[in-house]
Write a protein that holds these residues in place. Structure first.
Motif, PDB file in Angstrom:
ATOM      1  N   UNK A  33     -11.890   3.041  44.542  1.00  0.00           N
ATOM      2  CA  UNK A  33     -11.160   3.706  43.470  1.00  0.00           C
ATOM      3  C   UNK A  33     -10.544   5.012  43.936  1.00  0.00           C
ATOM      4  N   UNK A  34      -9.891   5.690  43.024  1.00  0.00           N
ATOM      5  CA  UNK A  34      -9.205   6.948  43.322  1.00  0.00           C
ATOM      6  C   UNK A  34      -9.740   8.022  42.383  1.00  0.00           C
ATOM      7  N   UNK A  35     -10.277   9.090  42.971  1.00  0.00           N
ATOM      8  CA  UNK A  35     -10.796  10.218  42.197  1.00  0.00           C
ATOM      9  C   UNK A  35      -9.628  11.156  41.879  1.00  0.00           C
ATOM     10  N   UNK A  36      -9.349  11.375  40.591  1.00  0.00           N
ATOM     11  CA  UNK A  36      -8.171  12.151  40.191  1.00  0.00           C
ATOM     12  C   UNK A  36      -8.571  13.389  39.390  1.00  0.00           C
ATOM     13  N   UNK A  37      -9.763  13.904  39.656  1.00  0.00           N
ATOM     14  CA  UNK A  37     -10.212  15.112  38.973  1.00  0.00           C
ATOM     15  C   UNK A  37      -9.697  16.338  39.726  1.00  0.00           C
ATOM     16  N   UNK A  38      -9.406  17.409  39.006  1.00  0.00           N
ATOM     17  CA  UNK A  38      -8.933  18.634  39.644  1.00  0.00           C
ATOM     18  C   UNK A  38     -10.063  19.288  40.424  1.00  0.00           C
ATOM     19  N   UNK A  39      -9.704  20.003  41.489  1.00  0.00           N
ATOM     20  CA  UNK A  39     -10.721  20.651  42.314  1.00  0.00           C
ATOM     21  C   UNK A  39     -11.513  21.663  41.498  1.00  0.00           C
ATOM     22  N   UNK A  40     -10.859  22.346  40.574  1.00  0.00           N
ATOM     23  CA  UNK A  40     -11.556  23.347  39.764  1.00  0.00           C
ATOM     24  C   UNK A  40     -12.649  22.699  38.928  1.00  0.00           C
ATOM     25  N   UNK A  41     -12.358  21.541  38.345  1.00  0.00           N
ATOM     26  CA  UNK A  41     -13.364  20.843  37.542  1.00  0.00           C
ATOM     27  C   UNK A  41     -14.506  20.322  38.406  1.00  0.00           C
ATOM     28  N   UNK A  42     -14.162  19.819  39.601  1.00  0.00           N
ATOM     29  CA  UNK A  42     -15.194  19.337  40.528  1.00  0.00           C
ATOM     30  C   UNK A  42     -16.101  20.489  40.927  1.00  0.00           C
ATOM     31  N   UNK A  43     -15.491  21.609  41.252  1.00  0.00           N
ATOM     32  CA  UNK A  43     -16.261  22.788  41.654  1.00  0.00           C
ATOM     33  C   UNK A  43     -17.187  23.239  40.532  1.00  0.00           C
ATOM     34  N   UNK A  44     -16.683  23.258  39.312  1.00  0.00           N
ATOM     35  CA  UNK A  44     -17.490  23.691  38.177  1.00  0.00           C
ATOM     36  C   UNK A  44     -18.640  22.724  37.919  1.00  0.00           C
ATOM     37  N   UNK A  45     -18.381  21.425  38.097  1.00  0.00           N
ATOM     38  CA  UNK A  45     -19.435  20.431  37.891  1.00  0.00           C
ATOM     39  C   UNK A  45     -20.567  20.622  38.888  1.00  0.00           C
ATOM     40  N   UNK A  46     -20.230  20.841  40.155  1.00  0.00           N
ATOM     41  CA  UNK A  46     -21.269  21.025  41.178  1.00  0.00           C
ATOM     42  C   UNK A  46     -21.947  22.394  41.040  1.00  0.00           C
ATOM     43  N   UNK A  47     -21.248  23.355  40.465  1.00  0.00           N
ATOM     44  CA  UNK A  47     -21.837  24.681  40.298  1.00  0.00           C
ATOM     45  C   UNK A  47     -22.881  24.684  39.168  1.00  0.00           C
ATOM     46  N   UNK A  48     -22.614  23.920  38.128  1.00  0.00           N
ATOM     47  CA  UNK A  48     -23.509  23.910  36.976  1.00  0.00           C
ATOM     48  C   UNK A  48     -24.459  22.715  36.968  1.00  0.00           C
ATOM     49  N   UNK A  49     -24.151  21.696  37.760  1.00  0.00           N
ATOM     50  CA  UNK A  49     -24.969  20.487  37.743  1.00  0.00           C
ATOM     51  C   UNK A  49     -24.611  19.553  36.612  1.00  0.00           C
ATOM     52  N   UNK A  50     -23.561  19.913  35.844  1.00  0.00           N
ATOM     53  CA  UNK A  50     -23.113  19.064  34.739  1.00  0.00           C
ATOM     54  C   UNK A  50     -21.585  19.002  34.737  1.00  0.00           C
ATOM     55  N   UNK A  51     -21.061  17.823  34.455  1.00  0.00           N
ATOM     56  CA  UNK A  51     -19.611  17.665  34.404  1.00  0.00           C
ATOM     57  C   UNK A  51     -19.257  16.190  34.378  1.00  0.00           C
ATOM     58  N   UNK A  52     -18.025  15.893  34.744  1.00  0.00           N
ATOM     59  CA  UNK A  52     -17.559  14.503  34.766  1.00  0.00           C
ATOM     60  C   UNK A  52     -16.385  14.399  35.730  1.00  0.00           C
ATOM     61  N   UNK A  53     -16.170  13.197  36.246  1.00  0.00           N
ATOM     62  CA  UNK A  53     -15.100  12.949  37.210  1.00  0.00           C
ATOM     63  C   UNK A  53     -14.233  11.796  36.709  1.00  0.00           C
ATOM     64  N   UNK A  54     -12.922  11.985  36.754  1.00  0.00           N
ATOM     65  CA  UNK A  54     -12.001  10.906  36.378  1.00  0.00           C
ATOM     66  C   UNK A  54     -11.795   9.989  37.578  1.00  0.00           C
ATOM     67  N   UNK A  55     -12.048   8.705  37.356  1.00  0.00           N
ATOM     68  CA  UNK A  55     -11.925   7.721  38.435  1.00  0.00           C
ATOM     69  C   UNK A  55     -10.971   6.623  37.983  1.00  0.00           C
ATOM     70  N   UNK A  56      -9.993   6.329  38.828  1.00  0.00           N
ATOM     71  CA  UNK A  56      -9.001   5.310  38.493  1.00  0.00           C
ATOM     72  C   UNK A  56      -9.071   4.141  39.469  1.00  0.00           C
ATOM     73  N   UNK A  57      -8.601   2.995  38.998  1.00  0.00           N
ATOM     74  CA  UNK A  57      -8.473   1.834  39.863  1.00  0.00           C
ATOM     75  C   UNK A  57      -7.401   2.107  40.924  1.00  0.00           C
TER      76      UNK A  57
END
Length: 746
Positions: free
Chosen positions: A225-249
């Motif tokens: 698949x293709x991960x289409x989440x913004x780097x800022x959101x990814x960074x925030x998810x790993x910083x807090x331990x909570x978040x979500x990632x958009x994944x496309x076919x």
């Protein structure tokens, strides 16, 4: 007596029900959290998975060995370690063997273990299993006192509390679980990237999350698949331990003869069953909610190949796919909730750095315990070797003592100052070991072990050496799972955040003309086509028609109620024309004590409406500000106590006057520019009343005159309005002769 004090057999105790329930529910909750649902941060496993791997090791199901029936494995796990249902244990075994579920499978399965279509695995009596090399890494050193053991549920044997875990399984394979009051959701990651982060953390313990995210840029799913989440959101998810990632076919365009094209989907998102995905797309296609898609076919074999045929070659592939991403599981959101059990068995949400640190601390503890265990074994062997050497140096006397003495062991200890273990080893020595060559071997072994003992003792006393040992271990891990290897190659592409592709509403809803009918009792339906005469439309007994308007299936309906709220409903969601329709209150949260004032079709952002309450206050509101996003609607007109919303009229382009008539039949006309434009509020006074309130209001062009309904199918127009012209908030004058008896403009 406290309810927490254990009761004796036969004792009857009075306990408050709430206390008994609280105590038992808390015990259940803790059991669920610690013994079932949450993984351990050190080995990334839940108890059932840990017991499966340990039982398979006891069965000698090594990666290079043979397979055994899954039923045999499940039976051993139930009987020795995990007294639960056989199906739940087999389901756990199956998941550990599925290449599309685990990024790095822990069990090598033989037989039908299910597929990406969502089909179930065969029964456990038909499948076979053994451990993979990854599982062997998790178990490596378990016999060398690297981890603690505890008694099994029946006390007959022991099981490991945690595995040595020479593999970062928690982040590499991820985990999902729902406990009581908490849950965990960890997506899988690439081991080579994790190894880089671990090495960096060993060299720079104060490394920032930003740097670690550079090394671990995002999840790596087994299905690609293709991960289409913004780097800022990814960074925030790993910083807090909570978040979500958009994944496309993953998809590509394939050209065909005649200048047309078709879209080929080669990878579907993680944990999306391909068969269910195709079924859902087909349902939307049949429901005419995918207006740009012509057909879908599954041409998959070993690899996934979904063929999407556009309805027209003029449709842009990006627009078609964007419409599918918005309506189907070709795009999903993968949650991240790094909720795990730490080394003290306490649930905790960790960030990326904490999770990596916990793994390294565990590996450090395993290294220290393994080293101490090896030193103990060396000390025992050196003790025996020293005894052997003494025996060789005094061979004749040793032989004499053994042949002649009644208590040879005690005499050997006295004569040569041996330990009990040394004397026992000499007495158990084979005759063939008495040759000269064996003495030389013993001395070489003694020297080698002495050197190893000194080296390991130095390792235990040198923290820097232990750190470098862990660095070398992580470097070897990266080498074994390098991007050049089939298992180590990153499968999920790190894509860009999708650009704002404009998807016209016609792309997701087929545009068709309809006639919307709303009855007096609030039953709504949509008839196909634009009908000029709806007098023949049938209604429930005691009901009759109230609103009728022409629209398209792509339009939005605006519903204004007496509580001053606007509700929004898509015309594509209206019930069909068969029967009497459905109550409108099923689609919107309209209180039972409120009624509908007006039903309109949303005209666009530039359009405006005149809204007014029964106490004669109102304002102009842009239609763009009244569209509601929820069933609860949007409050626009604030009402005074005792007042209710009474008027909602569209303002046509070019309208320059407002006509207001009260229940006292007094009419006032004033310029539209005197009326405030607002997005929410009570508004300003339109007309003053001594008795009664507002009957109706509308806007019009002064040059064209004021019109009103004079009867069925008849309209009257008055162009001479000088007597009624004034300014806002005046009382007005009695309406002209011939004005509607209803007191409304119609």
């Amino acid at each position: 007596m406290s309810p927490n004090v254990p009761a004796e057999a036969g004792e009857v105790r009075d306990v408050r029900l709430v206390e008994a329930l609280s105590e038992r529910y808390l015990a259940y909750a803790l059991s669920t959290i610690m013994s079932r649902s949450l993984p351990d941060v050190r080995d990334g496993l839940k108890p059932v998975h840990r017991r499966l791997l340990f039982a398979m090791r006891q069965l000698r199901l090594d990666p290079d060995g043979g397979f055994k029936k899954s039923a045999r494995v499940v039976g051993d796990v139930i009987g020795k370690f995990h007294p639960h249902g056989d199906q739940s244990i087999y389901d756990a075994l199956v998941r550990l063997a599925q290449e599309f579920s685990l990024r790095y499978p822990l069990i090598d399965g033989q037989g039908n273990f299910g597929n990406v279509d969502g089909d179930n695995a065969a029964a456990m009596r038909y499948t076979e299993a053994r451990l993979t090399a990854v599982a062997a890494r998790l178990l490596e050193g378990i016999d060398e006192d690297t981890v603690d053991f505890r008694p099994t549920y029946d006390g007959e044997s022991e099981e490991p509390i945690v595995l040595p875990g020479a593999f970062p399984n928690l982040l590499a394979n991820g985990a999902q679980g729902i406990a009581v009051g908490m849950a965990t959701a960890i997506p899988p990651h690439n081991v080579a990237e994790l190894a880089d982060a671990l090495i960096h953390l060993l060299k720079h313990p104060s490394a920032t999350i930003e740097k670690l995210v550079e090394l671990v840029p995002g999840p790596d799913f087994p299905t690609g698949g293709v991960l289409v989440e913004s780097r800022q959101n990814i960074l925030e998810a790993y910083r807090t331990g909570k978040g979500a990632f958009r994944l496309r076919a993953r998809w590509e365009v394939e050209t065909i003869k005649g200048g047309g094209y078709r879209i080929i989907v080669t990878e579907v998102p993680y944990q999306v069953a391909k068969a269910r995905l195709i079924e859902k797309i087909a349902e939307l296609l049949n429901a005419r909610k995918l207006a740009l898609l012509g057909d879908i076919r599954d041409e998959s074999a070993a690899d996934i190949r979904l063929v999407l045929e556009p309805k027209s070659r003029n449709v842009e592939a990006a627009v078609l796919m964007e419409s599918l991403f918005r309506q189907t599981d070709l795009e999903v959101r993968i949650p991240l909730n790094l909720n795990v059990l730490d080394a003290s068995n306490t649930p905790k949400v960790m960030d990326l750095r904490q999770a990596l640190f916990a793994f390294l601390e565990h590996r450090h503890e395993v290294l220290v315990r393994r080293t101490r265990h090896r030193l103990g074994k060396i000390a025992q062997r050196l003790e025996v070797l020293s005894g052997y050497i003494i025996a060789f140096l005094n061979l004749d006397e040793v032989i004499r003592i053994i042949r002649e003495e009644d208590e040879p062991k005690a005499e050997l200890i006295r004569a040569f100052e041996l330990t009990d273990n040394q004397a026992e080893a000499i007495l158990n020595m084979r005759l063939r070991s008495l040759r000269k060559l064996e003495e030389m071997e013993l001395r070489r072994e003694h020297e080698a072990l002495t050197a190893e003992q000194a080296d390991l003792t130095d390792l235990l006393g040198d923290e820097e050496r232990r750190r470098l040992t862990l660095v070398a271990e992580m470097q070897q891990l990266k080498k074994d799972f390098a991007p050049s290897t089939p298992l180590g190659k990153r499968r999920t592409e790190l894509g860009d955040v999708p650009s704002d592709v404009v998807v016209p509403l016609e792309a997701v809803i087929e545009r068709e003309p309809i006639t919307v009918l709303l009855s007096a009792k609030g039953w709504i339906r949509a008839l196909k086509g634009h009908l000029d005469d709806v007098s023949e439309a049938k209604h429930k007994e005691g009901d009759k028609g109230r609103f009728s308007l022409k629209a398209q299936t792509t339009d939005k309906l605006l519903i204004f109620a007496t509580n001053g709220r606007f509700y929004t409903l898509g015309c594509d969601k209206l019930p069909g024309g068969r029967g009497f329709g459905e109550p409108l209150r099923l689609s919107i949260d309209l209180p039972n004590d409120q009624e509908i004032v007006e039903l309109l079709v949303y005209r666009g952002e530039e359009a405006r409406l005149l809204v007014a309450s029964s106490d004669g206050r109102g304002f102009v509101v842009p239609e763009s500000e009244i569209v509601a996003q929820t069933k609860n609607g949007k409050q626009v007109l604030n009402l005074a106590p005792g007042a209710e919303a009474a008027v909602c009229r569209p303002i046509a382009e070019g309208d320059d006057q407002v006509a207001v008539i009260g229940e006292n039949r007094k009419l006032l006309v004033f310029p539209l520019e005197q009326l405030a434009e607002m997005t929410r509020g009570r508004g300003t006074t339109l007309q003053k009343y001594r008795d009664g309130g507002l009957a109706d209001a509308k806007t019009f062009r002064l040059a064209e005159g004021l019109t009103w309904a004079a009867g069925p199918g008849r309209v009257r127009t008055e162009t001479e309005l000088t007597d009624w012209l004034g300014t806002r908030a005046q009382a007005g004058r009695l309406a002209m002769r011939g004005f509607a008896a209803s007191g409304k403009f119609g």
